[in-house]
Design a protein around this motif. Structure first.
Motif, mmCIF file in Angstrom:
data_model
loop_
_atom_site.group_PDB
_atom_site.id
_atom_site.type_symbol
_atom_site.label_atom_id
_atom_site.label_comp_id
_atom_site.label_asym_id
_atom_site.label_seq_id
_atom_site.Cartn_x
_atom_site.Cartn_y
_atom_site.Cartn_z
ATOM 1 N N THR A 108 0.799 -1.229 0.000
ATOM 2 C CA THR A 108 0.000 0.000 0.000
ATOM 3 C C THR A 108 0.833 1.281 0.000
ATOM 4 O OG1 THR A 108 -0.203 -0.010 2.409
ATOM 5 C CG2 THR A 108 -1.921 -1.144 1.177
ATOM 6 N N THR A 120 -0.476 -1.115 -5.143
ATOM 7 C CA THR A 120 -1.768 -0.486 -5.466
ATOM 8 C C THR A 120 -1.641 0.594 -6.545
ATOM 9 O OG1 THR A 120 -1.373 0.927 -3.553
ATOM 10 C CG2 THR A 120 -3.018 -0.783 -3.288
ATOM 11 N N GLY A 126 -7.334 -1.478 -3.659
ATOM 12 C CA GLY A 126 -7.433 -2.757 -2.963
ATOM 13 C C GLY A 126 -6.704 -3.885 -3.686
ATOM 14 N N GLN A 187 -6.218 -10.737 1.368
ATOM 15 C CA GLN A 187 -7.160 -9.634 1.104
ATOM 16 C C GLN A 187 -8.438 -10.126 0.421
ATOM 17 O OE1 GLN A 187 -6.319 -6.724 2.616
ATOM 18 N NE2 GLN A 187 -4.753 -8.197 3.238
#
Ligand code: HEM
Ligand code: HEM
Length: 187
Positions: A108, A120, A126, A187
């Motif tokens: 991230t 990302t 996401g 995730q």
């Protein structure tokens, strides 16, 4: 996605289920060669990968054989079928909290001290994928994610546009690979 293409693709996917499973969820094989989840991946991304296996810019013995059995139209059909399948929840690997948080940071925020760009940035919000160029990483198998980063490091996968992935992969070490793969898979 075209409904008739999906139907034709479903028929030809019978040769793929041994590895990618009937629901397209693939399988994580720790210490071995993992089979990626194909369900829900972008159709044109899948087609591009099948062509890459066929032309050798992506080197994998199993997939060379199966990609060779498909012509261009059959590739679009089977890709339409897999793109149409729902994504199933993954079984996240059991790893330490510290490993997960290192993985989350790389995915991230990246690590600019080593010019590792956050995943990302390209792989979308996401890490759910971004169009046909940047595949979804969220919920992909950890063994497979690690396998691909290593394939870019050693040059057996060289189909990425502008060497975007090869460049980043070469800046990652073993700890980075294990951490980011575990976090993305969960995730
Ligand atoms: C990877 C499709 C059959 C083993 C892939 C990928 C695609 C694909 C699109 C790349 C996924 C990605 O980039 O995220 C298909 C289709 C098949 C088929 C359409 C049937 C026609 C099989 C079979 C096996 C297999 C039968 C096992 C013998 C693998 C493996 C990878 C892979 C090991 C990862 C390769 C690597 O590490 O680069 N497959 N597959 N596939 N498939 Fe298949
Ligand atoms: C594909 C991981 C950052 C561009 C992939 C794949 C993995 C991966 C595992 C293969 C997925 C599959 O086969 O289904 C990562 C990780 C990142 C990261 C862990 C962060 C540390 C980036 C960034 C860019 C990028 C920042 C853009 C500058 C791409 C592209 C592909 C790709 C273009 C598709 C390559 C192809 O067509 O074969 N990435 N990625 N990635 N990634 Fe990344």
């Amino acid at each position: 996605l075209d409904a008739e293409a999906i139907e034709r693709g479903k028929a030809s996917s019978t040769t793929c289920v041994a590895c990618h499973q009937a629901d397209g969820s693939g399988m994580n094989i720790p210490g071995g060669e993992s089979w990626p989840r194909l369900a829900g991946l972008d159709r044109d991304y899948i087609v591009a990968q099948l062509k890459a296996f066929k032309d050798g810019s992506r080197n994998n013995a199993s997939m060379l054989a199966f990609a060779n059995m498909l012509n261009d139209e059959q590739m679009v059909d089977v890709a339409s079928y897999y793109a149409s399948l729902p994504v199933k929840a993954n079984t996240p690997p059991a790893v330490d909290e510290a490993v997960l948080s290192h993985g989350e940071k790389l995915a991230t925020h990246g690590d600019w001290s080593r010019y590792i760009v956050a995943c990302t940035t390209c792989h979308g919000v996401g890490n759910q994928g971004n169009g046909s160029v940047f595949p979804a990483l969220a919920g992909q198998h950890p063994g497979y994610i690690a396998q691909q980063i290593k394939a870019w490091q050693d040059g057996t996968r060289k189909n990425d546009p502008q060497e975007l992935m090869a460049t980043i992969a070469k800046r990652m070490d073993e700890n980075d690979i294990a951490a980011v793969s575990a976090w993305l898979a969960a995730q």
